[in-house]
Design a protein around this motif. Structure first.
Motif, PDB file in Angstrom:
ATOM      1  N   ASN A  48       0.823  -1.213   0.000  1.00 64.28           N
ATOM      2  CA  ASN A  48       0.000   0.000   0.000  1.00 64.28           C
ATOM      3  C   ASN A  48       0.859   1.266   0.000  1.00 64.28           C
ATOM      4  OD1 ASN A  48      -2.554   1.147  -0.174  1.00 64.28           O
ATOM      5  ND2 ASN A  48      -2.759   1.400   2.042  1.00 64.28           N
ATOM      6  N   LEU A  49       1.936   1.224  -0.784  1.00 63.71           N
ATOM      7  CA  LEU A  49       2.842   2.368  -0.891  1.00 63.71           C
ATOM      8  C   LEU A  49       2.223   3.415  -1.811  1.00 63.71           C
ATOM      9  CD1 LEU A  49       5.644   3.707  -0.413  1.00 63.71           C
ATOM     10  CD2 LEU A  49       6.455   2.434  -2.417  1.00 63.71           C
ATOM     11  N   ARG A  50       2.113   4.644  -1.320  1.00 66.32           N
ATOM     12  CA  ARG A  50       1.550   5.748  -2.106  1.00 66.32           C
ATOM     13  C   ARG A  50       2.452   6.971  -1.975  1.00 66.32           C
ATOM     14  NH1 ARG A  50      -4.559   5.541   0.165  1.00 66.32           N
ATOM     15  NH2 ARG A  50      -3.342   5.424   2.089  1.00 66.32           N
ATOM     16  N   VAL A  51       2.705   7.595  -3.105  1.00 62.70           N
ATOM     17  CA  VAL A  51       3.558   8.784  -3.147  1.00 62.70           C
ATOM     18  C   VAL A  51       2.767   9.907  -3.811  1.00 62.70           C
ATOM     19  CG1 VAL A  51       5.734   9.758  -3.932  1.00 62.70           C
ATOM     20  CG2 VAL A  51       5.613   7.335  -3.325  1.00 62.70           C
ATOM     21  N   GLN A  52       2.520  10.975  -3.080  1.00 61.46           N
ATOM     22  CA  GLN A  52       1.781  12.124  -3.593  1.00 61.46           C
ATOM     23  C   GLN A  52       2.688  13.347  -3.604  1.00 61.46           C
ATOM     24  OE1 GLN A  52      -1.316  11.481  -0.496  1.00 61.46           O
ATOM     25  NE2 GLN A  52      -2.773  11.839  -2.146  1.00 61.46           N
ATOM     26  N   GLN A  53       2.548  14.163  -4.625  1.00 62.41           N
ATOM     27  CA  GLN A  53       3.326  15.386  -4.735  1.00 62.41           C
ATOM     28  C   GLN A  53       2.471  16.596  -4.389  1.00 62.41           C
ATOM     29  OE1 GLN A  53       5.212  14.302  -8.848  1.00 62.41           O
ATOM     30  NE2 GLN A  53       6.562  15.813  -7.890  1.00 62.41           N
TER      31      GLN A  53
ATOM     32  N   ASP B 169       7.077  19.330  -2.542  1.00 60.05           N
ATOM     33  CA  ASP B 169       7.089  18.423  -1.396  1.00 60.05           C
ATOM     34  C   ASP B 169       6.461  17.076  -1.755  1.00 60.05           C
ATOM     35  OD1 ASP B 169       8.148  20.544  -0.029  1.00 60.05           O
ATOM     36  OD2 ASP B 169       6.248  21.152   0.880  1.00 60.05           O
ATOM     37  N   LEU B 170       6.796  16.075  -0.962  1.00 54.31           N
ATOM     38  CA  LEU B 170       6.246  14.736  -1.153  1.00 54.31           C
ATOM     39  C   LEU B 170       5.541  14.274   0.109  1.00 54.31           C
ATOM     40  CD1 LEU B 170       9.106  12.723  -2.949  1.00 54.31           C
ATOM     41  CD2 LEU B 170       7.104  13.780  -3.978  1.00 54.31           C
ATOM     42  N   HIS B 171       4.478  13.505  -0.078  1.00 59.71           N
ATOM     43  CA  HIS B 171       3.813  12.830   1.020  1.00 59.71           C
ATOM     44  C   HIS B 171       3.822  11.341   0.693  1.00 59.71           C
ATOM     45  CE1 HIS B 171       0.970  12.063   4.297  1.00 59.71           C
ATOM     46  NE2 HIS B 171       0.379  11.225   3.459  1.00 59.71           N
ATOM     47  N   ILE B 172       4.421  10.549   1.574  1.00 60.10           N
ATOM     48  CA  ILE B 172       4.552   9.104   1.359  1.00 60.10           C
ATOM     49  C   ILE B 172       3.872   8.369   2.505  1.00 60.10           C
ATOM     50  CG2 ILE B 172       6.154   7.175   1.071  1.00 60.10           C
ATOM     51  CD1 ILE B 172       8.251   9.163   0.117  1.00 60.10           C
ATOM     52  N   ASP B 173       3.022   7.413   2.183  1.00 61.37           N
ATOM     53  CA  ASP B 173       2.477   6.549   3.224  1.00 61.37           C
ATOM     54  C   ASP B 173       2.498   5.108   2.743  1.00 61.37           C
ATOM     55  OD1 ASP B 173      -0.400   5.822   2.216  1.00 61.37           O
ATOM     56  OD2 ASP B 173      -0.285   7.992   1.986  1.00 61.37           O
ATOM     57  N   CYS B 174       2.591   4.182   3.693  1.00 57.64           N
ATOM     58  CA  CYS B 174       2.689   2.757   3.368  1.00 57.64           C
ATOM     59  C   CYS B 174       2.370   1.926   4.597  1.00 57.64           C
ATOM     60  CB  CYS B 174       4.102   2.430   2.869  1.00 57.64           C
ATOM     61  SG  CYS B 174       5.395   2.732   4.106  1.00 57.64           S
ATOM     62  N   HIS B 175       2.255   0.625   4.386  1.00 56.10           N
ATOM     63  CA  HIS B 175       2.089  -0.347   5.468  1.00 56.10           C
ATOM     64  C   HIS B 175       3.368  -1.163   5.548  1.00 56.10           C
ATOM     65  CE1 HIS B 175      -2.607  -0.402   5.637  1.00 56.10           C
ATOM     66  NE2 HIS B 175      -2.124   0.801   5.410  1.00 56.10           N
ATOM     67  N   LEU B 176       3.955  -1.213   6.730  1.00 53.58           N
ATOM     68  CA  LEU B 176       5.208  -1.941   6.938  1.00 53.58           C
ATOM     69  C   LEU B 176       4.961  -3.097   7.904  1.00 53.58           C
ATOM     70  CD1 LEU B 176       8.318  -2.057   6.491  1.00 53.58           C
ATOM     71  CD2 LEU B 176       8.536  -0.589   8.507  1.00 53.58           C
ATOM     72  N   THR B 177       5.268  -4.305   7.471  1.00 56.72           N
ATOM     73  CA  THR B 177       5.082  -5.492   8.319  1.00 56.72           C
ATOM     74  C   THR B 177       6.357  -5.762   9.107  1.00 56.72           C
ATOM     75  OG1 THR B 177       3.520  -6.470   6.753  1.00 56.72           O
ATOM     76  CG2 THR B 177       4.550  -7.949   8.352  1.00 56.72           C
ATOM     77  N   LEU B 178       6.210  -5.853  10.433  1.00 61.59           N
ATOM     78  CA  LEU B 178       7.336  -6.094  11.342  1.00 61.59           C
ATOM     79  C   LEU B 178       7.041  -7.329  12.194  1.00 61.59           C
ATOM     80  CD1 LEU B 178       7.856  -2.392  12.521  1.00 61.59           C
ATOM     81  CD2 LEU B 178       9.250  -3.635  10.860  1.00 61.59           C
TER      82      LEU B 178
ATOM     83  N   ILE C  62       6.073  11.590   5.905  1.00 63.83           N
ATOM     84  CA  ILE C  62       5.943  10.132   5.824  1.00 63.83           C
ATOM     85  C   ILE C  62       4.974   9.629   6.893  1.00 63.83           C
ATOM     86  CG2 ILE C  62       7.191   7.932   5.862  1.00 63.83           C
ATOM     87  CD1 ILE C  62       9.743   9.588   5.256  1.00 63.83           C
ATOM     88  N   PHE C  63       4.073   8.776   6.491  1.00 64.17           N
ATOM     89  CA  PHE C  63       3.160   8.127   7.427  1.00 64.17           C
ATOM     90  C   PHE C  63       3.277   6.620   7.225  1.00 64.17           C
ATOM     91  CE2 PHE C  63      -0.936   6.107   8.321  1.00 64.17           C
ATOM     92  CZ  PHE C  63      -1.112   6.472   9.647  1.00 64.17           C
ATOM     93  N   VAL C  64       3.613   5.895   8.289  1.00 60.97           N
ATOM     94  CA  VAL C  64       3.806   4.443   8.208  1.00 60.97           C
ATOM     95  C   VAL C  64       2.822   3.749   9.146  1.00 60.97           C
ATOM     96  CG1 VAL C  64       5.418   2.529   8.485  1.00 60.97           C
ATOM     97  CG2 VAL C  64       6.252   4.760   7.696  1.00 60.97           C
ATOM     98  N   HIS C  65       2.060   2.827   8.586  1.00 59.67           N
ATOM     99  CA  HIS C  65       1.155   1.986   9.375  1.00 59.67           C
ATOM    100  C   HIS C  65       1.858   0.656   9.631  1.00 59.67           C
ATOM    101  CE1 HIS C  65      -2.600   0.088  10.700  1.00 59.67           C
ATOM    102  NE2 HIS C  65      -2.247  -0.949   9.957  1.00 59.67           N
ATOM    103  N   ALA C  66       2.018   0.298  10.900  1.00 57.67           N
ATOM    104  CA  ALA C  66       2.720  -0.944  11.259  1.00 57.67           C
ATOM    105  C   ALA C  66       1.754  -2.120  11.282  1.00 57.67           C
ATOM    106  CB  ALA C  66       3.393  -0.791  12.611  1.00 57.67           C
ATOM    107  N   ASP C  67       2.130  -3.196  10.584  1.00 54.52           N
ATOM    108  CA  ASP C  67       1.365  -4.436  10.572  1.00 54.52           C
ATOM    109  C   ASP C  67       2.166  -5.537  11.267  1.00 54.52           C
ATOM    110  OD1 ASP C  67      -0.835  -3.498   9.247  1.00 54.52           O
ATOM    111  OD2 ASP C  67      -0.167  -4.122   7.269  1.00 54.52           O
ATOM    112  N   PRO C  68       1.514  -6.425  12.040  1.00 55.12           N
ATOM    113  CA  PRO C  68       2.229  -7.576  12.596  1.00 55.12           C
ATOM    114  C   PRO C  68       2.364  -8.672  11.541  1.00 55.12           C
ATOM    115  CG  PRO C  68      -0.049  -7.643  13.293  1.00 55.12           C
ATOM    116  CD  PRO C  68       0.118  -6.370  12.499  1.00 55.12           C
ATOM    117  N   CYS C  69       3.424  -9.427  11.608  1.00 52.67           N
ATOM    118  CA  CYS C  69       3.612 -10.509  10.647  1.00 52.67           C
ATOM    119  C   CYS C  69       2.625 -11.648  10.921  1.00 52.67           C
ATOM    120  CB  CYS C  69       5.041 -11.035  10.705  1.00 52.67           C
ATOM    121  SG  CYS C  69       5.476 -11.843  12.271  1.00 52.67           S
TER     122      CYS C  69
END
Length: 328
Positions: free
Chosen positions: A228-233, A237-246, A276-283
């Motif tokens: 769910n990586l999204r890059v907006q201009q 400036d840039l706005h980036i958000d994604c879901h990162l599984t840890l 940058i906005f990161v949503h953390a997901d559990p594995c």
């Protein structure tokens, strides 16, 4: 620096505008009128570009939580509209004079002014494009391309005037104007298309690719999955958000520190402000097949193969599993 450069460009454009209309007044050439009308757009667009850069530099507020950067896309779109209007007028004017033998004089003065303006616009356009790319400013890039277009127009004017001067073929003057009107129309459509795409948050493939390359270059084993990586201009400036599984066995402090490091790494992808906005997901157990954490205490399955992150699977709003990728 950006505002100072645009202010200099605007001032020089006003002087060029005066010189071109003086050349048209002396000669009566349709081609010189084309050149002069193009300069009107340069002046108007330069003024709006200066204002849009100022507005884009203002800090965020309650009404504009993502800043004011998108005004730059509107500015470049307006410049495209102005180019289309000028192209339409030039086409109509040149068509009316194509088969007439209007008096044309003082072509030597017209050629000298057009050649000088071509050099000035070419130099200013080059610096605006380079600065715009460096600062990721669509307004400066659009303004630079417009000035470069005007420089090409002036060279065409010089060529058309030289042919008319040497051969006395008066139709060449109008024919050159018609040719450049089509060229201006194409350039205006491109600017409008780019502006509308940015205002609608269309993904910029080049920037998206740069973000992906930067992530994969700095990828850690603990970053089990990214989606769910999204890059907006927003202007430059840039706005980036994604879901990162840890790893799901990490405590909240560990997760917070890892996300902070991830954001710090991602913030260096381009020399501009990046939010940058990161949503953390559990594995999940299904992640074990591609998880590269070697000392995982809760591994349910053996590691099979690494999933290569690319512009397709990173944009999807779902975790990556080997069975999904291998599905026919």
């Amino acid at each position: 620096m950006k505002q100072r450069l645009l202010l200099i460009t605007f001032s020089v454009s006003v002087l060029i505008l005066i010189g071109k209309f003086y050349a048209y007044y002396l000669s009566g050439s349709t081609t010189l009128l084309t050149d002069a009308l193009e300069s009107i757009i340069n002046v108007v667009a330069g003024a709006f570009a200066f204002y849009s850069i100022y507005l884009a530099s203002l800090p965020k507020d309650l009404n504009h939580p993502y800043g004011h950067g998108k005004i730059e896309f509107f500015a470049s779109g307006l410049e495209g509209v102005l180019i289309l209007l000028a192209a339409a007028y030039i086409f109509l004017h040149a068509s009316q004079h194509l088969w007439t033998n209007q008096e044309i004089k003082s072509l030597d003065m017209g050629m000298a002014i057009s050649l000088g303006s071509s050099a000035l616009n070419g130099i200013m356009g080059y610096f605006l494009i380079q600065m715009g790319k460096k600062e990721h400013s669509p307004t400066m890039v659009a303004d630079g391309k417009h000035l470069r277009l005007d420089a090409y127009n002036s060279l065409l004017v010089v060529l058309a005037l030289a042919i008319t001067y040497l051969t006395n073929w008066l139709w060449v003057d109008s024919a050159a104007s018609l040719l450049f009107a089509f060229f201006m129309f194409w350039q205006g459509i491109r600017l409008i298309r780019t502006s509308v795409a940015a205002l609608m948050d269309e993904t910029n493939p080049k920037v998206f690719r740069m973000v992906i390359d930067w992530i994969t270059k700095n990828q850690r084993d603990e970053w089990i999955d990214l989606h769910n990586l999204r890059v907006q201009q927003y202007g430059g400036d840039l706005h980036i958000d994604c879901h990162l599984t840890l790893p799901r066995y990490w405590d909240l402090n560990h997760v917070h520190e890892e996300i902070h490091d991830f954001e710090g790494t991602l913030s260096r992808v381009l020399p501009t402000h990046i939010e940058i906005f990161v949503h953390a997901d559990p594995c999940l157990d299904e992640c074990c097949a591609h998880c590269q954490v070697s000392d995982c205490p809760i591994r349910a399955h053996a590691f099979q193969e690494k999933i290569e992150w690319n512009n397709v699977n990173l944009a999807l709003n779902q975790k990556h599993f080997l069975e999904q990728l291998n599905r026919p």
